[in-house]
Motif scaffolding. Structure first.
Motif, PDB file in Angstrom:
ATOM      1  N   GLU A 109     -22.099   6.301  12.935  1.00 11.02           N
ATOM      2  CA  GLU A 109     -22.012   4.879  13.287  1.00 11.02           C
ATOM      3  C   GLU A 109     -23.086   4.113  12.520  1.00 11.02           C
ATOM      4  N   GLU A 139     -21.188  -1.723  14.676  1.00  8.74           N
ATOM      5  CA  GLU A 139     -21.475  -0.307  14.449  1.00  8.74           C
ATOM      6  C   GLU A 139     -22.890   0.036  14.911  1.00  8.74           C
ATOM      7  N   HIS A 142     -22.461   0.684  18.459  1.00 13.00           N
ATOM      8  CA  HIS A 142     -21.922   1.998  18.786  1.00 13.00           C
ATOM      9  C   HIS A 142     -22.998   3.062  18.687  1.00 13.00           C
ATOM     10  N   GLU A 234     -13.395  -1.273  17.875  1.00 14.28           N
ATOM     11  CA  GLU A 234     -12.623  -0.551  16.875  1.00 14.28           C
ATOM     12  C   GLU A 234     -11.269  -1.218  16.648  1.00 14.28           C
TER      13      GLU A 234
HETATM   14 FE   LIG Z   1     -17.940   2.531  15.383  1.00 12.78          FE
END
Ligand SMILES: [Fe+2]
Ligand SMILES: [Fe+2]
Lengths: 516, 330, 89
Positions: A109, A139, A142, A234
């Motif tokens: 990520e 990201e 995440h 996502e």
């Molecule tokens: Fe991701």
């Protein structure tokens, strides 16, 4: 006073003013100096303005909705941790799936974060730039929510106490690491096909939907929440991946062969990477939602293929590797788990032989292959273990030069024969797990000779603990490599049965049902 | 089976991850620490970037600034993604309330036509300057070294975009799409705006990311925000019936104050690291300050008329004081 | 014709979105999974703001769906009134 009646702007018009209208053609500096990365991959874009924004999120709504997601997520993580939610998981073997997850995924990520930041700066139009920037910051989310959710497991269980250190060194973690470093070192267009299209669109559903649903099924609410919460971003990312591919293909017919080559390459790279997810689904979730094969059929064969059908109008073909992938779905998870089982001293999570009812479940889910090829292996492992001779592979495995997975895959048409391929470059021999990895190497040998293959590095003496002297008479190379990895022998690795994890979990859970 | 485990007290095996224990000792770590320190790979990097084969994927050599530990550049706000978005969502709620308030009370109608058109003439082209800032901060995130500095650059970039979008909304409230177009036209062609556009385009081809940090975040925005939002909007417009505008740009002033603490902390730490860093940072600041002051002068003129030179001098003076406090010699 | 799909976290808000989806897409098929509900529709799926508002009894911004969304598949086209997913095959 303003008497004119304002025309009410629609969402699309307003969004255009909020984004693409902000940019301008530079005139004091040359465009190619402001955007220096757009030409060298051979992709031709004639008009960045024809870019269509799929999701029209302005920063105000972005902050609002993302904050709401974060509030919900952290409330659940806090509650899960405060209530010792880890003792509510089906059984402690499950936690090993989380160890693999933390060891491998947040680092991916993170690289996605940095990679999309690069694209957020270097794409040639405001629309795609803003979409890439939002993905870049997502990201980061995440990466951090995964660390934060799994962090509590580290406080109570072994194996992930130095996950970041291991991610850059431990043998099997070079598979995900090299995948993303490969993508991030590509040009911007290839990167977005690799990650935005092949990885996000075609493959991440397999990680985040059935696997995370499986986490919920196994009582892990924290993981369920971060997993679904991440996947909701996502959805935007996949849509970006799809828009980008359409955009490239519509801009110039000369882009087609380049894009096709990247799709072929990255579909295969991604599928190889997911081997470990296959194993997590079939072997590491004590309660199973669906088999890897079933998930594969829904999310790759059904969903992925509708995508390829859709793209057929641009001349995109289903990648050749799909034929082989179809054959492998009956084998992948079993080959991976038996490999990890045999490598147990060298991993930062525990392995085990499936119980009888688990073996029966596997037989039922894989009627064509499991009893024939894999059940006998597990029965053999069990006999050995019962005799006190726990099976361990004594050799360092040969790794594929491209995917970096040990040579564990069999020939597509002969499941009894390990597949080996070989190419020569500059007088050196290189080894591969498959035609497709070999093909990727043959296309770009200069890139892939630079791979950092853990086994080669160990053999060359580059992975011994600092201060250890390999020429000393009592030097123990295996112990020194473990020290280099920061792997605590006897705690982090080996069998689940008899592990500190197993004992602690049993004791702690016992405290909940007794008064002592 | 769902058991109530709240009452069970068990002793954890460890407080946090080893890499944080090595940095901060054996104690529980904060979410900022867990999500930021040592997160970027710095070992066994594979493959040369096709877009920069001279360097590794993550490489400290993309700037002339040298740090023995890049994780010394702590963000005093300790923003990780969750903390950042929650902070911005709160500000966004306040901004939303201001937009509603200003619109429902027709507060913008208190300005006369001349003030109103001056407000638009000054603020609308700045949408594009904010977009330039966004690209630059995104670039710093991509090229920078170590998550402690790259992470806040990404948040800063998104804030820059937010600023451009708040300005867009303001333009649409005060006028319509043609109002934005006029601002864009000025940005592209008006003599008064060309020095600033030239400067922004120069930042877009500046490759040393730390120099870019100095040029964009410290110098240019360090002069522009106090001048435009502090002096022009909050003082000048406010005094001429423009309280509504001031409410709608409250985010910008508040944001500038908040982010300044981060920018100052970064520069102070980097300058204190070595004499070479200090000299380089001072040098960059001096060069970009000259260019920025020159570029802002015609805009100050347009905004403040006769008092422009004096106001700009005050703004520059406090910028110089700020730089001196950070250990820079101008 | 290929399926498009949308998956939502199982919760109170998603309930209404799912109800609206079922009303607006008669060919929709519901697939319940642990903690998630997946709606498959052949060809095209439409979510209309008005229908959701009717079900919820309050104003609804289609972008609010982001909060409960897990994943989707198909080309996205969204404006103030409609969220649409489709394949062009
Ligand atoms: Fe991701
Ligand atoms: Fe391979």
């Amino acid at each position: 006073m303003d008497m004119s009646v304002k025309k009410k702007l629609g969402l699309k018009e307003k969004y255009a003013l909020m984004t693409r209208n902000l940019g301008w053609e530079p005139s004091y500096e040359k465009r190619e100096d402001v955007y220096p990365l757009l030409d060298y991959e051979g992709i031709k874009i004639h008009d960045w303005d024809t870019w269509e924004d799929p999701f029209r999120l302005t920063m105000d709504s972005y902050w609002k909705y993302q904050a709401e997601k974060e509030r919900k997520l952290y409330a659940i993580i806090d509650a899960f941790n405060q209530n010792n939610g880890h003792l509510n998981v089906t059984d402690a073997r499950y936690i090993n799936a989380m160890k693999v997850f933390l060891s491998a995924v947040p680092a991916l990520e993170y690289n996605a974060h940095r990679g999309f930041a690069r694209l957020g700066r270097h794409m040639g139009g405001v629309g795609p730039q803003v979409a890439c920037q939002m993905q870049a910051i997502d990201e980061m989310r995440h990466c951090q929510t995964q660390i934060h959710s799994i962090s509590n497991y580290n406080r109570f269980y072994n194996g992930i106490h130095d996950w970041k250190h291991m991610n850059d060194r431990l043998w099997y973690l070079s598979v995900p690491k090299s995948f993303f470093e490969d993508a991030c070192t590509c040009g911007p267009f290839e990167f977005i096909i690799a990650i935005g299209f092949s990885f996000e669109y075609v493959l991440t559903n397999l990680v985040f939907v059935p696997f995370v649903s499986g986490a919920a099924y196994n009582g892990d609410m924290g993981t369920m929440t971060f997993g679904f919460s991440a996947q909701s971003d996502e959805a935007r990312h996949m849509t970006l991946g799809l828009e980008v591919i359409k955009f490239m293909l519509e801009q110039d017919p000369a882009n087609l062969p380049i894009v096709q080559k990247w799709i072929d390459k990255w579909t295969w790279r991604g599928v190889r990477l997911l081997t470990i997810v296959a194993m997590m689904m079939d072997y590491m979730l004590p309660k199973r939602v669906m088999s890897w094969k079933e998930a594969w059929e829904i999310y790759f064969e059904e969903n992925g293929m509708s995508l390829f059908k859709d793209l057929a109008r641009y001349g995109i073909k289903v990648p050749d590797c799909v034929e082989q992938i179809k054959k492998e779905k009956d084998h992948l998870s079993h080959q991976a788990w038996t490999t990890f089982y045999a490598a147990a001293p060298m991993t930062n999570f525990h392995t085990w032989i499936p119980s009888d009812d688990e073996l029966d479940w596997l037989s039922a889910k894989y009627p064509d292959t499991f009893d024939k090829y894999y059940r006998p292996r597990f029965e053999f492992f069990r006999e050995q273990a019962e005799k006190g001779e726990r099976f361990v592979n004594p050799n360092l495995p040969q790794l594929c030069q491209v995917c970096q997975i040990p040579m564990l895959f069999t020939e597509p048409d002969d499941p009894t024969q390990i597949a080996y391929r070989q190419s020569e470059h500059d007088g050196e021999k290189y080894h591969f797990c498959s035609d497709h990895c070999q093909h990727i190497f043959d296309n770009e040998p200069e890139k892939y000779v630079e791979a950092w293959l853990p086994v080669h590095q160990i053999l060359q003496g580059n992975c011994f603990a600092e201060g250890d002297d390999p020429s000393a008479p009592d030097f123990d190379p295996i112990a020194s490599v473990m020290k280099y990895w920061h792997l605590e022998n006897g705690r982090d690795n080996g069998d689940f049965a008899g592990s500190e994890d197993e004992k602690n979990f049993a004791a702690w859970r016992g405290m909940t049902t007794s008064n002592t | 089976m769902q058991i109530d485990l709240r009452t069970v007290s068990i002793k954890p095996l460890r407080n946090t991850f080893d890499h944080l224990v090595r940095r901060f000792g054996d104690k529980p770590a904060s979410r900022y620490q867990e999500g930021s320190y040592d997160i970027q790979a710095d070992t066994n990097l594979q493959y040369r970037p096709s877009w920069d084969p001279e360097h590794e994927l993550h490489d400290a050599g993309r700037t002339a600034i040298v740090m023995s530990d890049w994780y010394a550049l702590k963000d005093p706000r300790q923003f990780y993604y969750g903390a950042y978005t929650l902070a911005r969502a709160r500000q966004q709620e306040a901004a939303e309330a201001s937009f509603t308030f200003v619109e429902s009370r027709a507060l913008l109608d208190q300005m006369d036509a001349a003030t109103r058109s001056r407000a638009l003439a000054v603020l609308m082209p700045l949408r594009h300057a904010a977009w330039g800032a966004n690209m630059n901060n995104t670039s710093m995130c991509a090229d920078g070294y170590g998550t402690l500095i790259t992470q806040p650059c990404m948040y800063h970039a998104m804030d820059n975009l937010g600023v451009a979008q708040y300005l867009t909304r303001l333009g649409l409230l005060l006028g319509d799409a043609a109002t934005l177009e006029a601002g864009r036209e000025a940005w592209l062609n008006d003599a008064a705006w060309q020095p600033l556009r030239r400067l922004v385009e120069k930042t877009l081809v500046t490759r040393d990311w730390f120099e870019l940090f100095v040029a964009q975040n410290f110098v240019l925005d360090g002069l522009l925000y106090p001048l435009i939002y502090g002096q022009f909007v909050d003082k000048h417009l406010n005094a001429h019936g423009g309280a509504g505008v001031s409410m709608l740009t409250a985010f910008m002033s508040e944001w500038h104050d908040e982010t300044r603490r981060w920018i100052d902390a970064v520069l102070k730490t980097a300058a204190a690291e070595s004499a070479a860093n200090q000299a380089l940072l001072s040098d960059w600041t001096r060069q970009w300050r000259g260019r920025a002051a020159e570029a802002l002068s015609p805009i100050a003129q347009q905004a403040l008329g006769a008092s422009a030179a004096e106001v700009l001098a005050t703004v520059e003076q406090s910028f110089n004081d700020r730089a001196a406090k950070l250990g820079l010699t101008l | 014709m290929s399926n498009v799909f949308i998956a939502l976290q199982t919760n109170e808000e998603s309930r209404y979105i799912v109800e609206a989806l079922l009303e607006d897409n008669p060919t929709a098929v519901v697939d319940e999974q642990p903690a998630m509900v997946k709606i498959n529709v052949p060809g095209t799926l439409v979510l209309r703001r008005e229908t959701v508002e009717e079900k919820m009894g309050r104003p609804f911004d289609l972008q609010e769906m982001q909060v409960n969304l897990i994943t989707l598949s198909g080309h996205v086209d969204e404006d103030e009134n409609e969220f649409r997913l489709s394949w062009n095959d």
